[in-house]
Design a protein around this motif. Structure first.
Motif, PDB file in Angstrom:
ATOM      1  N   GLU A 116       1.742   4.715   3.413  1.00 51.76           N
ATOM      2  CA  GLU A 116       2.503   5.940   3.655  1.00 51.76           C
ATOM      3  C   GLU A 116       2.338   6.937   2.509  1.00 51.76           C
ATOM      4  OE1 GLU A 116       6.482   4.734   4.435  1.00 51.76           O
ATOM      5  OE2 GLU A 116       5.972   3.720   6.324  1.00 51.76           O
ATOM      6  N   LEU A 117       2.396   6.462   1.289  1.00 53.11           N
ATOM      7  CA  LEU A 117       2.224   7.357   0.144  1.00 53.11           C
ATOM      8  C   LEU A 117       0.808   7.927   0.084  1.00 53.11           C
ATOM      9  CD1 LEU A 117       4.231   5.518  -2.636  1.00 53.11           C
ATOM     10  CD2 LEU A 117       4.605   7.864  -1.868  1.00 53.11           C
ATOM     11  N   ALA A 118      -0.191   7.111   0.436  1.00 58.97           N
ATOM     12  CA  ALA A 118      -1.570   7.601   0.430  1.00 58.97           C
ATOM     13  C   ALA A 118      -1.762   8.693   1.477  1.00 58.97           C
ATOM     14  CB  ALA A 118      -2.538   6.444   0.677  1.00 58.97           C
ATOM     15  N   GLU A 119      -1.093   8.548   2.610  1.00 62.98           N
ATOM     16  CA  GLU A 119      -1.225   9.547   3.678  1.00 62.98           C
ATOM     17  C   GLU A 119      -0.405  10.803   3.389  1.00 62.98           C
ATOM     18  OE1 GLU A 119      -2.135   6.686   7.532  1.00 62.98           O
ATOM     19  OE2 GLU A 119      -0.053   7.264   7.083  1.00 62.98           O
ATOM     20  N   GLN A 120       0.806  10.630   2.891  1.00 63.03           N
ATOM     21  CA  GLN A 120       1.699  11.762   2.653  1.00 63.03           C
ATOM     22  C   GLN A 120       1.419  12.454   1.324  1.00 63.03           C
ATOM     23  OE1 GLN A 120       5.564   9.968   2.959  1.00 63.03           O
ATOM     24  NE2 GLN A 120       5.201   9.271   5.072  1.00 63.03           N
ATOM     25  N   GLY A 121       0.857  11.716   0.388  1.00 62.23           N
ATOM     26  CA  GLY A 121       0.551  12.256  -0.923  1.00 62.23           C
ATOM     27  C   GLY A 121       1.659  12.010  -1.924  1.00 62.23           C
ATOM     28  N   ARG A 166       0.082  17.752  -4.974  1.00 67.74           N
ATOM     29  CA  ARG A 166       0.260  16.625  -4.059  1.00 67.74           C
ATOM     30  C   ARG A 166      -1.108  16.092  -3.661  1.00 67.74           C
ATOM     31  NH1 ARG A 166       4.091  13.926  -1.826  1.00 67.74           N
ATOM     32  NH2 ARG A 166       5.576  15.272  -2.897  1.00 67.74           N
ATOM     33  N   THR A 219      -3.345  13.435  -1.758  1.00 67.28           N
ATOM     34  CA  THR A 219      -3.427  12.427  -0.700  1.00 67.28           C
ATOM     35  C   THR A 219      -4.724  11.640  -0.865  1.00 67.28           C
ATOM     36  OG1 THR A 219      -4.533  13.944   0.827  1.00 67.28           O
ATOM     37  CG2 THR A 219      -2.116  13.853   0.914  1.00 67.28           C
ATOM     38  N   ASN A 220      -4.767  10.452  -0.268  1.00 64.43           N
ATOM     39  CA  ASN A 220      -5.961   9.613  -0.359  1.00 64.43           C
ATOM     40  C   ASN A 220      -6.241   9.002   1.013  1.00 64.43           C
ATOM     41  OD1 ASN A 220      -7.954   7.677  -0.936  1.00 64.43           O
ATOM     42  ND2 ASN A 220      -7.196   7.395  -3.021  1.00 64.43           N
ATOM     43  N   PRO A 221      -6.839   9.791   1.912  1.00 62.06           N
ATOM     44  CA  PRO A 221      -7.067   9.302   3.277  1.00 62.06           C
ATOM     45  C   PRO A 221      -7.940   8.053   3.352  1.00 62.06           C
ATOM     46  CG  PRO A 221      -7.357  11.687   3.145  1.00 62.06           C
ATOM     47  CD  PRO A 221      -7.245  11.194   1.745  1.00 62.06           C
ATOM     48  N   ALA A 245      -5.885   5.027   2.378  1.00 58.98           N
ATOM     49  CA  ALA A 245      -4.941   4.726   3.460  1.00 58.98           C
ATOM     50  C   ALA A 245      -5.635   3.985   4.598  1.00 58.98           C
ATOM     51  CB  ALA A 245      -4.302   6.013   3.972  1.00 58.98           C
TER      52      ALA A 245
END
Length: 594
Positions: free
Chosen positions: A178-183, A223, A225-227, A230
């Motif tokens: 979730e953090l990787a997707e949301q940033g 912010r 993110t790391n798609p 994720a």
């Protein structure tokens, strides 16, 4: 020693911590090459916990671990979830592409899990030699495919979870997804680490992810993110750690290593598929009123920590801060001399006298402590514990790099000490998207530079910690659990990042706790470092002129520098009111819990 002494400078512990903070293999002529950059210290008050908590290197990661505990997870569950978030928010220190050591106490049994990276089957002792047979410059060795070992963190965490986890594996992976997707907001430390990293700039994929279009590191508060990470973690949640060791992700790792434009490595998919974590017998040592437990080789941490403390206790008591600092430096020289001579992967190297405990035998430590005299010895020679024959050459000095550490206790008294690494800041600098084709991903380690760059001594004898196919490089990681010798109660969990200096940070913290400091006071204390080198390093601005002059009068060469440790410690409150926690002011870690 009373608290008044500590309050007026705490010079003794600072020296201790310093002496323990420089790598045994490192002897820069004028400056300590810190494993990671130093950032401005933060004032921290420590934390009192009634039931349970997590001490970790980033607030987001610690909060995730604490929430796992609140949701009914145990200490092991919390450590796993915390580490997976650190892989996202603290990529300079650890991640899926690295390795780890884990001590886990379930209230009855202590387990020591070895998730250390291994050399690929094609590695040879000449791994880091150039065409003329000379060691490569360390910067070139790090930023290469040659430096990448088979990662072990994820398979080790999964294996430990199968034996002792409570919550479902997918539940523990979900917060990082979730953090990787949301940033998450780029912190000051991450921003400064990116700005200082030559490895990231050298790799096109890493440069595109960590820097903006103008080549500037992402600013504080951006912010990120790391798609790609994720996407990989979503597969890990469904399919487990094998995702990293076969199929598209493994192929992507191999492509990054074997297609390095200047210094490709030999790591291949069969190396990844073959990797297995190892459940080893922990080493426990009686010291004062405590039983201190840590990792056996290939970690040098516990043995060197307890050698250092045992050498000091073999000497007559002294309350003079300069004398005690001098002794710490000399004891560190002796401990690091043995470390360079003997300690390596036990599958490849036999313990001196057939037992690693020979290095901690009281009679041997008394014999070695007698070498500590009023004047500096300069450098120490290794001893011969158990009558050991010196079959190997001592390893030459070289830099060692960074890590992260997590300490956890739960409401049932279970505990974890987990130290995890990708070696240098941002590892090899090679960013792998796991074959997803998405931005981001995870960084590959440069752990093989922990092997001896020069595999033989001047006399032609091999170095114990030389590279060999399938071998695990020697480590300084020192996850530590402390028990009461009388009733077996768990008293503390601690550890630190810091490369070769980890040994010093952990030993100094143990010394401080034993002398009555709170965890936060022990984490705050100043450092002094020596790694069996003529020069010792004092933490800049933390030492009195009297101590500096006194050390020099004893023949010690000392110099000031930044020394960024990262101690995380949870200790049972001596007053019986739960737990006390401390997080190092030199990094952004915190203690979170209930």
């Amino acid at each position: 020693m009373n608290r008044t002494f500590w309050r007026h400078g705490r010079t003794w512990l600072a020296l201790l911590l310093s002496a323990l903070a420089l790598p045994a293999c490192q002897a820069p002529p004028s400056r300590w090459e810190a494993p990671e950059i130093a950032t401005a210290p933060q004032v921290k008050a420590g934390r009192a916990l009634q039931r349970q908590g997590v001490a970790a290197a980033h607030p987001l990661a610690a909060e995730v671990g604490a929430q796992v505990l609140r949701d009914g997870g145990n200490a092991l569950d919390a450590a796993i979830a915390t580490q997976l978030v650190l892989a996202l928010v603290e990529p300079q220190s650890s991640g899926l592409g690295g390795g780890a050591f884990l001590l886990s106490w379930d209230g009855r049994q202590l387990q020591a899990w070895d998730g250390r990276e291994t050399a690929p089957a094609g590695a040879t002792p000449a791994l880091f030699l150039d065409a003329q047979g000379r060691p490569l410059p360390m910067a070139q060795a790090i930023a290469s495919g040659r430096s990448v070992g088979v990662p072990g963190t994820l398979r080790m965490l999964e294996a430990a979870h199968r034996r002792g986890g409570r919550l479902a594996w997918a539940r523990l992976v979900q917060p990082a997804i979730e953090l990787a997707e949301q940033g998450f907001a780029v912190s000051l430390r991450l921003h400064q680490s990116i700005a200082a990293s030559a490895q990231l700039r050298a790799d096109p994929a890493a440069r595109a992810f960590f820097f903006d279009a103008q080549g500037q590191p992402w600013p504080v508060g951006h912010r990120l993110t790391n798609p790609a990470l994720a996407a990989v973690l979503r597969r890990v949640a469904r399919e487990g750690a094998d995702v990293l060791h076969s199929g598209a992700v493994a192929a992507a790792i191999v492509q990054r290593v074997q297609h390095h434009p200047e210094r490709p490595g030999t790591l291949n998919e069969s190396d990844l598929a073959a990797y297995q974590p190892r459940l080893r017998e922990p080493i426990c040592t009686d010291w004062r009123d405590w039983r201190v437990c840590g990792m056996p080789p290939p970690s040098s941490g516990h043995i060197a920590v307890m050698q250092l403390l045992g050498l000091l206790d073999a000497l007559p008591p002294s309350t003079d801060p300069t004398e005690r600092a001098h002794r710490w430096i000399e004891a560190a020289r002796l401990a690091y001399a043995d470390r360079a001579q003997y300690l390596a992967d036990p599958t490849f190297v036999e313990a001196p006298g057939g037992d690693w405990q020979q290095l901690l035998a009281p009679a041997y430590l008394r014999q070695r402590a007698a070498l500590i005299q009023p004047r500096a010895m300069g450098t120490a020679s290794p001893g011969q514990p158990g009558g050991a024959r010196l079959a190997f050459a001592p390893q030459a000095s070289q830099p060692e790099h960074g890590t992260s550490h997590i300490s956890v206790v739960d409401a049932q008294g279970r505990a974890v000490a987990l130290t995890t690494t990708i070696e240098a800041g941002f590892g090899s600098g090679l960013l792998c998207d796991g074959g997803t084709g998405l931005p981001g991903g995870f960084l590959l380690n440069n752990e093989l530079t922990d092997f001896a760059m020069q595999p033989t001594g001047a006399d032609g004898r091999p170095v114990a910690n030389r590279a060999e196919g399938g071998k695990r490089p020697r480590s300084s990681m020192s996850p530590t659990l402390v028990f009461d010798r009388r009733d077996g109660r768990l008293l503390a969990t601690l550890g630190s990042p810091g490369g070769g200096a980890i040994i010093h940070f952990v030993a100094g913290t143990l010394q401080g706790l034993a002398e009555g400091l709170t965890p936060q006071q022990a984490a705050d204390a100043p450092h002094l470092l020596n790694f069996n080198t003529p020069l010792s390093w004092l933490e800049r601005g933390r030492w009195s002129p009297e101590v500096v002059r006194g050390l020099r009068a004893r023949g010690q060469q000392v110099q000031e520098d930044e020394i960024p440790s990262g101690i995380h410690v949870l200790q049972r409150d001596p007053a019986g009111r739960g737990w006390l926690g401390g997080a190092d002011p030199r990094r952004e870690g915190v203690v979170v819990g209930d």
